[in-house]
Design a protein around this motif. Structure first.
Motif, PDB file in Angstrom:
ATOM      1  N   LYS A  96       1.997  -3.084   4.697  1.00 21.21           N
ATOM      2  CA  LYS A  96       3.116  -3.041   5.644  1.00 21.21           C
ATOM      3  C   LYS A  96       4.415  -3.482   4.966  1.00 21.21           C
ATOM      4  CE  LYS A  96       0.643  -3.800  10.002  1.00 21.21           C
ATOM      5  NZ  LYS A  96       0.492  -4.689  11.178  1.00 21.21           N
ATOM      6  N   HIS A  97       4.323  -4.487   4.133  1.00 24.06           N
ATOM      7  CA  HIS A  97       5.524  -4.955   3.423  1.00 24.06           C
ATOM      8  C   HIS A  97       6.044  -3.886   2.478  1.00 24.06           C
ATOM      9  CE1 HIS A  97       7.374  -6.862  -0.171  1.00 24.06           C
ATOM     10  NE2 HIS A  97       8.062  -7.525   0.770  1.00 24.06           N
ATOM     11  N   ASP A  98       5.108  -3.242   1.754  1.00 24.32           N
ATOM     12  CA  ASP A  98       5.546  -2.194   0.813  1.00 24.32           C
ATOM     13  C   ASP A  98       6.200  -1.032   1.537  1.00 24.32           C
ATOM     14  OD1 ASP A  98       4.560  -3.767  -1.190  1.00 24.32           O
ATOM     15  OD2 ASP A  98       2.633  -2.693  -1.348  1.00 24.32           O
ATOM     16  N   VAL A  99       5.605  -0.670   2.698  1.00 25.67           N
ATOM     17  CA  VAL A  99       6.223   0.403   3.503  1.00 25.67           C
ATOM     18  C   VAL A  99       7.607  -0.035   3.960  1.00 25.67           C
ATOM     19  CG1 VAL A  99       6.059   1.687   5.652  1.00 25.67           C
ATOM     20  CG2 VAL A  99       4.023   1.374   4.234  1.00 25.67           C
ATOM     21  N   GLY A 100       7.766  -1.300   4.360  1.00 23.48           N
ATOM     22  CA  GLY A 100       9.075  -1.823   4.788  1.00 23.48           C
ATOM     23  C   GLY A 100      10.107  -1.760   3.685  1.00 23.48           C
ATOM     24  N   ILE A 101       9.654  -2.058   2.437  1.00 27.31           N
ATOM     25  CA  ILE A 101      10.595  -1.996   1.309  1.00 27.31           C
ATOM     26  C   ILE A 101      11.096  -0.569   1.097  1.00 27.31           C
ATOM     27  CG2 ILE A 101      10.749  -2.212  -1.206  1.00 27.31           C
ATOM     28  CD1 ILE A 101       8.990  -4.659  -1.044  1.00 27.31           C
TER      29      ILE A 101
END
Length: 367
Positions: free
Chosen positions: A202-207
């Protein structure tokens, strides 16, 4: 030569004045000199006033010369038409219209010279007015552009807030998956398990989304900033284009208006000076006693007046006498029998012709 010229300027009868004393000639030469120098001052004043309008020395001098000659002619007419009377009140009454005209001329002459005398003070007033006009002009032009620029800045601020909000969201996702790995939050299990991987994804998608949002919003912000630059450039262009109009705000009307904002007392004294100069020939004539020239001029005018009145009365008497003789002649002729019979015969013939003509018209109408 100069004395004769000034006598000519006074509007007096030079032929009569030549037969008078030197004192009488000097008096009218002084009046003529006043008239001449008043015209010279009018020429200078009008030339300066017109130079502020046309900004061309040749045009100003040309029109100023015409104006000076006009003032010279008016002053010469005013002085020459004042005649000495037996009573001072009669002289004053005849001088009232001329004094009023002299006051008007004094105002017209003094005002341009006031503009020149107080030129530095007027320039300071005009500078302050130009500064006020410049600021007011900028404010008026800004009212046409500021609302648009404000809206565009608000749009830029909104796009930047979107980036900040997304960045905070990514930071929160980062804290979540780090805490999961350390076992301080979430499942509280130390290590990188399935939950950690899910939160890390989820964090990588947010980045990725943050980078895309930054790229997209930066492009939008660049376009909005370009529009703001164009509006500011147009605003500056409008200000530069209108500034020459304000800079040239120093014409005759502007200077007269600026002069009225200065203390009135100095201008009033200058006006009184020119009023004294303009009315001095009239006042000199009113206050001076009746001289040799006045008596000779009155004698010459009264002789012509008497001769003219005598001729009119003689013609009236001649006409009256001729009418009386004609009436008497016709009365005498009316009593003659021969003339009566002749007119009777002619009247009978005329009536017969009228009767015949009437009969012929009646016959033609019946056919």
């Amino acid at each position: 030569m100069l004395k004769k010229f000034f006598i000519l300027c006074s509007g007096s009868d030079s032929d009569i004045l030549e037969t008078c004393s030197n004192g009488e000639q000097n008096k009218y030469a002084g009046i003529g000199a006043t008239v001449f120098f008043t015209a010279v001052m009018a020429f200078i004043a009008s030339s300066y006033a017109l130079f502020t309008v046309f900004d061309n020395a040749f045009i100003a001098i040309g029109f100023g010369l015409v104006w000076g000659l006009l003032i010279f002619n008016l002053d010469r007419f005013i002085v020459s038409t004042i005649k000495k009377r037996d009573r001072f009140l009669d002289e004053f009454i005849q001088a009232i219209p001329r004094i009023i005209l002299a006051i008007i001329i004094a105002i017209v002459i003094s005002k341009p010279l006031e503009l020149k005398i107080f030129e530095k003070e007027i320039n300071q007033v005009l500078l302050e007015q130009k500064n006020e006009l410049t600021l007011a002009n900028k404010d008026q032009i800004a009212q046409q552009y500021n609302p648009k620029i404000t809206d565009l800045n608000n749009e830029i601020a909104g796009l930047e807030l979107q980036i900040l909000a997304k960045n905070e969201e990514v930071n929160k996702l980062y804290d979540i998956y780090i805490n999961e790995a350390e076992g301080t939050a979430g499942t509280k299990l130390l290590g990188k398990g399935p939950v950690y991987k899910e939160k890390r994804d989820k964090h990588d998608v947010g980045i990725v989304e943050l980078q895309e949002l930054k790229t997209e919003n930066k492009a939008k912000i660049a376009g909005l900033e370009t529009q703001i630059s164009e509006l500011e450039s147009n605003y500056n262009s409008r200000v530069i284009a209108t500034q020459p109009i304000i800079s040239s705000f120093d014409g005759l009307m502007a200077r007269v208006t600026a002069l009225n904002e200065l203390p009135w007392l100095p201008s009033f004294f200058i006006f009184l000076l020119f009023l004294a100069i303009e009315t001095s020939p009239i006042i000199a004539k009113l206050l001076s006693p009746k001289g040799t020239y006045d008596y000779k001029l009155e004698d010459s005018e009264s002789a012509i007046k008497t001769w003219s009145e005598r001729n009119v009365k003689e013609r009236q008497v001649l006409l009256k006498t001729d009418i009386e003789i004609n009436n008497k002649v016709y009365n005498d002729i009316a009593d003659e029998e021969e003339l009566y019979n002749y007119k009777r015969k002619k009247a009978r013939e005329l009536m017969q012709l009228q009767a015949d003509a009437f009969m012929q018209k009646q016959q033609q109408a019946l056919k």
